[in-house]
Scaffold this active site. Structure first.
Site, short mmCIF file in Angstrom:
data_model
loop_
_atom_site.label_atom_id
_atom_site.label_comp_id
_atom_site.label_asym_id
_atom_site.label_seq_id
_atom_site.Cartn_x
_atom_site.Cartn_y
_atom_site.Cartn_z
N LYS A 374 -38.55 -64.16 -47.87
CA LYS A 374 -37.54 -63.24 -47.31
C LYS A 374 -36.37 -64.03 -46.72
CE LYS A 374 -40.23 -62.94 -43.03
NZ LYS A 374 -41.20 -62.11 -42.28
N ARG A 468 -45.77 -52.53 -34.40
CA ARG A 468 -44.46 -52.61 -35.02
C ARG A 468 -44.49 -51.79 -36.30
NH1 ARG A 468 -42.23 -58.31 -37.38
NH2 ARG A 468 -44.10 -58.02 -38.64
N HIS A 496 -51.10 -57.77 -39.40
CA HIS A 496 -50.31 -58.92 -38.98
C HIS A 496 -50.69 -59.27 -37.54
CE1 HIS A 496 -47.12 -61.75 -39.51
NE2 HIS A 496 -46.33 -61.23 -38.61
N ARG A 555 -50.15 -64.90 -46.29
CA ARG A 555 -48.69 -64.75 -46.44
C ARG A 555 -47.99 -65.88 -45.71
NH1 ARG A 555 -50.67 -60.10 -44.13
NH2 ARG A 555 -49.60 -60.70 -42.22
N TYR A 600 -12.73 -75.39 -27.08
CA TYR A 600 -12.46 -74.18 -26.30
C TYR A 600 -13.02 -74.27 -24.89
CZ TYR A 600 -11.21 -71.65 -30.57
OH TYR A 600 -10.62 -71.23 -31.71
N CYS A 648 -17.29 -74.43 -32.42
CA CYS A 648 -16.33 -73.41 -32.86
C CYS A 648 -16.90 -72.67 -34.07
CB CYS A 648 -15.00 -74.05 -33.23
SG CYS A 648 -14.38 -75.16 -31.96
N MET A 649 -16.16 -71.70 -34.55
CA MET A 649 -16.68 -70.91 -35.67
C MET A 649 -16.88 -71.78 -36.91
SD MET A 649 -15.16 -67.54 -37.54
CE MET A 649 -15.44 -66.29 -36.32
N ASP A 650 -15.95 -72.72 -37.16
CA ASP A 650 -16.00 -73.45 -38.42
C ASP A 650 -16.14 -74.96 -38.24
OD1 ASP A 650 -15.12 -70.90 -39.52
OD2 ASP A 650 -13.20 -71.46 -38.60
#
Ligand SMILES: *Cc1c(COP(=O)(O)O)cnc(C)c1O
Length: 709
Positions: A374, A468, A496, A555, A600, A648-650
């Site tokens: 997954k 769950r 589970h 699993r 930042y 930072c983001m990038d």
């Protein structure tokens, strides 16, 4: 994701097919033996054009199936572009051959543009274009089998105007039909009668997915080829052919040939595709040039009248020009940037397979490993991961969502695929279409699934204390109702554990309780005569901390990737190898002075003069923003370099003050190993205040992927 495709043999055969087309136009064996030449040129080489049709059909289907709606338009635009180019390329020869002095010129032009091509070999391009349009229309109106019958009927019409002309025109009504047809077209080997069935065949092979066995395909090809030769020679001997592009046995021949070519693997080679197209387009010009050259230097005997040398010289010169054009074209049209140009994931598939076998060793003999792939196989690339496991003999997978399951099937993953999470009951058709197994989340959900009239494969989830998913372990009535639902094909039952990763007494006791509850329920159901199917309880930590359990499946997710959630101990400790590395590059280097700040919020201030480097990865790529506060580091030149300032983001910034020779483009390791240093995902996750699972599954979608075998 930049996944490697594997169509090398198709690309190689394109070039072979291009030479076969040269052979058709130069008759290489004619001066040696007429029958040999007929067999080679008028029978064998006839595979070339249908092959190109099939390749087009095959790839068109594949890309449309992946939801690429524009690929049809793109393919058509490309073909039209090449056709227009071809028309202009041969305009001088048309002029020289007084093409424009024909009577009824406008009609001739329209006829040639649509059916016959404005120069002799160019017919293939309008044929493909018309064939695609026709096929698209048919597929919109009819289901696949009907489309096959219709295209086959068209092909039979075409055969009548081609190899079987002399036979079918014995009937005068049929003769009249062909008389009419040949007023508007010179041949029936065109976009109406010839191309559709082969385009369909290519698309159908892509659609049907299951490969036929190699031996079977080879035997099929040998037999159908023998029959094709017989068919061709008979028709030739009895002199019934009007033209010889189309044979009955060419259909099975092409099917088997294509199947064989698809068996072989190797990275696709775009250059060969360009090369074959250039050779196909250019060779009539080369024929003219060689003839001219032979006349000028008085070598007609060698270069024209000796057919084989003629073929050879045309081939060599075409190849040469093809190579030159391909070289410049490829330089002009660069491919995608390399996957490892900015920030990327390296996946060691050998380590993955190693882990799978090591984990399998821990399981009881009859317990199968169900690979949990997954969330893009926890950021490792689901398709490549599942493919590698398929190859190594593992045939059970688990995903979280329907789309993940469909994606695996569309990429040809074999075996069971269990969806662990919620699938909207209105999507039940997809479950059956893609042979996916759905988890029944509780009785109500089971009833909703049961509404469909189709048989859905399911595993029943039992809630033994995690609260769950799953029907309550002691809700016996509901459970029995589930097992009675008519449209559920129940193949398994599972639960589970929610504290299997912990070795604290209280947690161990709870896991034991869960396991006890599960078996109590199972025994109750079995005593009542219900078939509970295959049973499974353990995930990664279930194996490592409760290896004594005997189930039918385990699993396994995180451990398969050579990582554990954290650094805590487990009862069983096994030799797992990390599969994934996360890397990026230095973009620039800077020198800053004492008291200057970085990034930042100015959270980092230099307390001495520093050399710093900016690195091409940020939180959008999956490096958590809070990492800086954790005082962590990356690896460069096999040395530790602290991360400074906010992520930072990038991008992020590192301190490389003490490290020599750091320069732009240098590789930076965020997770993984560099020389003798290694950053483990577990440690990285701990510094971010989370577990490996979250770090890996949240790796950004814009990362490049490199798979190592
Ligand atoms: C994700 C998942 C697993 C795999 O867990 P790991 O700890 O990664 O091995 C197993 N079972 C279920 C129900 C899951 O959701």
């Amino acid at each position: 994701m930049n996944l490697t495709k594997r169509y090398a043999t198709l690309d190689i055969f394109r070039v072979i097919a291009a030479f076969l087309i040269i052979a058709i136009h130069t008759a290489p064996f004619l001066s040696i033996n007429e029958t040999a030449d007929f067999i080679f040129v008028h029978i064998i080489a006839r595979a070339a054009v249908p092959f190109f049709f099939m390749v087009t059909g095959y790839f068109l289907y594949l890309s449309m199936e992946k939801g690429n709606k524009f690929s049809l338009k793109r393919t058509l635009n490309k073909l039209i572009g090449i056709y227009i180019f071809g028309i202009f390329l041969y305009l001088p020869l048309n002029l020289y051959g007084s093409y424009f002095n024909q009577t009824n010129l406008p009609f001739q032009i329209v006829k040639d543009l649509i059916f016959d091509g404005t120069f002799y070999h160019l017919w293939y391009l309008p044929a493909t274009i018309i064939g695609i349009l026709l096929l698209k229309l048919l597929l919109r109106k009819f289901p696949m089998p009907y489309v096959f019958i219709i295209t086959l009927a068209l092909y039979i019409m075409g055969l009548g105007g081609d190899s079987y002309y002399g036979i079918v025109t014995q009937i005068s009504a049929v003769n009249k039909i062909y008389d009419f047809l040949f007023k508007i077209m010179d041949y029936t080997r065109n976009g109406l009668f010839f191309a559709p069935v082969y385009l369909f065949l290519g698309a159908w092979i892509a659609y049907s997915k299951h490969k036929i066995k190699a031996q079977f395909a080879v035997i099929g090809l040998i037999i159908s080829n023998a029959l094709l030769l017989t068919e061709g020679l008979l028709l030739h001997n009895f002199n019934v052919q009007r033209h010889d592009s189309m044979y009955i046995m060419l259909l099975p021949c092409m099917y088997f040939l294509f199947s064989i070519l698809l068996q072989c693997n190797g990275n696709s080679m775009k250059e060969l595709r360009i090369l074959s197209m250039v050779i196909y387009l250019i060779h009539p010009w080369i024929i003219v040039i060689i003839r001219l050259f032979a006349k000028i230097v008085h070598l007609e005997y060698l270069l024209i009248y000796n057919n084989f040398l003629h073929f050879l010289s045309v081939s060599i010169l075409s190849l040469f020009i093809g190579l030159v054009v391909t070289y410049f074209w490829s330089r002009l049209k660069q491919k995608n940037p390399n996957s490892d140009n900015r920030a990327w994931v390296e996946v060691n598939l050998n380590a993955l397979v190693h882990n799978a076998f090591v984990l399998k060793e821990c399981l009881p003999k009859n317990c199968e490993l169900m690979a949990v792939v997954k969330a893009g196989a926890y950021g490792h690339g689901d398709v490549e991961t599942a493919k590698a496991l398929n190859k190594a003999g593992f045939h059970a997978f688990a995903v979280a969502t329907l789309t993940e399951g469909i994606r695996l099937r569309r990429h040809g993953i074999k075996g069971e695929i269990l969806i662990l999470g919620y699938t909207n009951p209105s999507d039940v058709n997809y479950l059956t279409k893609y042979r996916l197994t759905q988890t029944v989340l509780n009785y109500d959900y089971g009833r909703a699934l049961n509404e469909s009239s189709k048989q859905v494969k399911v595993h029943i989830k039992v809630d033994t204390g995690m609260h769950r998913q799953g029907e309550d372990y002691n809700a016996y009535d509901n459970l029995e109702h589930i097992y009675k639902l008519k449209n559920l094909k129940i193949e398994g039952t599972f639960t589970h554990l929610c504290t299997s990763d912990s070795l604290k007494d209280v947690d161990i006791n709870f896991s034991r309780l869960q396991i006890e509850r599960f078996y109590e329920t199972i025994h109750y159901l079995q005593a009542k005569g219900y078939d509970t199917g295959k049973l499974h309880i353990q995930s990664s930590y279930g194996i490592l901390n409760y290896p004594e359990l005997t189930c039918d499946y385990a699993r396994v997710g995180i451990a398969l990737y050579g990582v554990l959630s954290d650094r805590n101990n487990t009862r069983l400790s096994i030799d797992l190898k990390p599969v994934l590395s996360l890397k990026a590059r230095v973009s620039i280097i800077k020198n800053i002075k004492t008291n200057e700040s970085v990034s930042y919020g100015r959270l980092f201030t230099a307390n001495h003069n520093m050399k710093i480097a900016t690195v091409t990865i940020g939180y959008a790529d999956g490096v958590p923003r809070n990492l800086f506060e954790a005082d962590t580091y990356v690896l460069i030149h096999s040395q530790k370099a602290p991360i400074i300032g906010r992520i930072c983001m990038d991008q992020l910034v590192i301190d490389v003050t003490g490290i020599n020779d750091v320069k732009p483009d240098d590789i930076v390791t965020i997770i993984g190993n560099d020389g003798k240093e290694q950053i483990y995902c577990e440690d990285f996750a701990m510094q971010c205040g989370t577990i490996s699972n979250e770090i890996l599954s949240r790796l950004g979608s814009r990362l490049g992927y490199i798979f190592k075998y």
